[in-house]
Scaffold this motif. Structure first.
Motif, mmCIF file in Angstrom:
data_model
loop_
_atom_site.group_PDB
_atom_site.id
_atom_site.type_symbol
_atom_site.label_atom_id
_atom_site.label_comp_id
_atom_site.label_asym_id
_atom_site.label_seq_id
_atom_site.Cartn_x
_atom_site.Cartn_y
_atom_site.Cartn_z
ATOM 1 N N HIS A 219 0.821 -1.207 0.000
ATOM 2 C CA HIS A 219 0.000 0.000 0.000
ATOM 3 C C HIS A 219 0.860 1.264 0.000
ATOM 4 C CE1 HIS A 219 0.324 1.246 4.333
ATOM 5 N NE2 HIS A 219 0.674 -0.013 4.468
ATOM 6 N N GLN A 220 2.050 1.207 0.597
ATOM 7 C CA GLN A 220 2.945 2.361 0.584
ATOM 8 C C GLN A 220 3.568 2.565 -0.794
ATOM 9 O OE1 GLN A 220 5.740 1.832 3.805
ATOM 10 N NE2 GLN A 220 4.198 2.257 5.385
ATOM 11 N N GLN A 222 2.205 1.646 -3.574
ATOM 12 C CA GLN A 222 1.119 2.126 -4.432
ATOM 13 C C GLN A 222 0.808 3.600 -4.153
ATOM 14 O OE1 GLN A 222 -2.863 0.332 -3.984
ATOM 15 N NE2 GLN A 222 -2.799 -0.057 -6.186
ATOM 16 N N ALA A 223 0.885 4.005 -2.899
ATOM 17 C CA ALA A 223 0.671 5.412 -2.570
ATOM 18 C C ALA A 223 1.732 6.288 -3.220
ATOM 19 C CB ALA A 223 0.675 5.604 -1.053
ATOM 20 N N GLU A 224 2.973 5.803 -3.260
ATOM 21 C CA GLU A 224 4.026 6.550 -3.955
ATOM 22 C C GLU A 224 3.725 6.635 -5.448
ATOM 23 O OE1 GLU A 224 8.761 6.316 -5.110
ATOM 24 O OE2 GLU A 224 7.994 4.961 -3.560
ATOM 25 N N GLU A 227 1.198 9.331 -5.893
ATOM 26 C CA GLU A 227 1.814 10.651 -5.715
ATOM 27 C C GLU A 227 2.597 11.063 -6.961
ATOM 28 O OE1 GLU A 227 4.648 13.018 -2.474
ATOM 29 O OE2 GLU A 227 4.631 10.820 -2.531
ATOM 30 N N GLU A 301 -2.531 3.341 2.960
ATOM 31 C CA GLU A 301 -2.228 4.681 2.456
ATOM 32 C C GLU A 301 -2.696 4.887 1.019
ATOM 33 O OE1 GLU A 301 1.900 5.591 3.068
ATOM 34 O OE2 GLU A 301 1.858 4.888 5.163
ATOM 35 N N ALA A 302 -2.704 3.835 0.223
ATOM 36 C CA ALA A 302 -3.124 3.980 -1.172
ATOM 37 C C ALA A 302 -4.634 4.174 -1.275
ATOM 38 C CB ALA A 302 -2.686 2.770 -1.985
ATOM 39 N N ALA A 305 -5.394 7.664 -0.507
ATOM 40 C CA ALA A 305 -4.996 8.620 -1.543
ATOM 41 C C ALA A 305 -5.897 8.581 -2.764
ATOM 42 C CB ALA A 305 -3.554 8.345 -1.966
#
Length: 340
Positions: A219-220, A222-224, A227, A301-302, A305
């Motif tokens: 999920h981190q 994917q969040a990047e 972004e 996190e994803a 977002a």
């Protein structure tokens, strides 16, 4: 953040034990019925996976048009169409017709595609990479032409002796659906591809698979990716706001049937493996009692977002059960997380 919440069906059928989708006809009819049920429950989207040479949905536009004719408000989409197999001219005509039938509710996810059932299946459809191209290059070439055609600008010289009178000037493909160009999504499997997606002016569709791994939780990573997509969008200077969707397998365990089917998915974890000869990270499934599920999803996190969440559904368990799966998320989970 409030979110649009829809479902994503892979449209499998088999005659295996317990399957309620035993034939292609079953899947097509049940897909329409599930879209109708999801709309009645207040869901925002009905999306369908496209795979060729497999016992899955392979021809999206007849299904999308049928869903559009049976519903009135739910978004209708794909996740995703493999552009290696696509004639852009036929694609744009079919998409325009399906979008007009649905009164502008089409959201088309497209991409380079995923590992196939057959070797170079696109060759059977009459396509081959040009000299020096890869099949991925060919998919992007098809996509760029598709995006250009969707603008609705004339390009074809009219016949001086046509069967029917022509309007003045060069002709475009018909039927044209205004606004569909801004409702095309690219299924991006990496951070770099997400940046390319933004440059092309497409919305971002990200699944539970990324074709890279940096050692951080899925999920981190994917969040990047999300972004980077939004940063690249700003740099490109497009005049409209893009959308971002992520897909997840999420099951609220509210009764004994849920626990029998998905109780073993509790405490799921990411997986790292190989796909197309490279390393890949697969996101975990979520399954738990609703209050525990809320706490777990709060850390994703994803999802936080993204503006759109697609729930992957076990379509072979039938319309009634899948409607229950969707309703459980809409009722027991989404409000507690501020998605509704």
């Amino acid at each position: 953040m409030t979110k649009k919440i829809g479902f994503l069906s892979f449209g499998h059928w088999s005659d295996g034990l317990g399957s309620q989708a035993r034939t292609a006809a079953d899947v097509l009819h049940q897909s329409i019925d599930l879209a109708v049920a999801a709309e009645e429950l207040g869901a925002d989207g009905a999306y369908f996976r496209v795979h060729h040479f497999a016992q899955q949905l392979g021809s999206p536009f007849p299904l999308l048009a049928a869903v559009g004719a049976r519903t009135s408000s739910i978004e209708i989409g794909t996740g995703v169409i493999d552009m290696r197999y696509v004639n852009p001219f036929g694609f744009v005509e079919d998409a325009g017709a399906a979008d007009l039938i649905s009164d502008g509710r089409l959201q088309l996810g497209i991409s380079r595609g995923s590992p196939e059932q057959v070797i170079d299946g696109w060759r059977y459809f009459g396509f081959a990479p040009a000299e020096g191209e890869t099949d991925a290059d060919m998919a992007r070439r098809h996509t760029e032409l598709t995006l250009e055609l969707l603008k609705g600008q004339g390009f074809a010289r009219p016949n001086p002796r046509p069967m029917f009178p022509n309007p003045p000037g060069l002709l475009r493909l018909e039927p044209h659906s205004e606004g569909l160009r801004e409702r095309i999504w690219w299924g991006a499997g990496s951070r770099a591809t997400a940046e390319w997606t933004a440059e092309q002016g497409m919305n971002l569709m990200s699944s539970t698979l990324l074709t890279e791994d940096t050692g951080v939780p899925f999920h981190q990573l994917q969040a990047e990716q999300i972004e980077r997509f939004r940063d690249a969008w700003k740099l490109a200077g497009h005049e409209w706001e893009p959308r971002v969707s992520v897909s997840r397998s999420i099951f609220a365990l509210t009764n004994d049937t849920d626990r029998a089917y998905f109780g073993r998915e509790r405490n799921g974890t990411d997986q790292v493996g190989h796909i197309d000869g490279g390393i890949a990270r697969f996101g975990k499934s979520y399954a738990d009692e609703p209050d525990k599920l809320v706490e777990q999803l709060r850390e994703d996190e994803a999802i936080a977002a993204a503006d759109t969440l697609l729930l992957t559904v076990p379509n072979q368990l039938g319309v009634e059960y899948n409607a229950h799966v969707i309703e459980s998320i809409l009722t027991h989970v989404a409000p507690a997380l501020g998605w509704r």
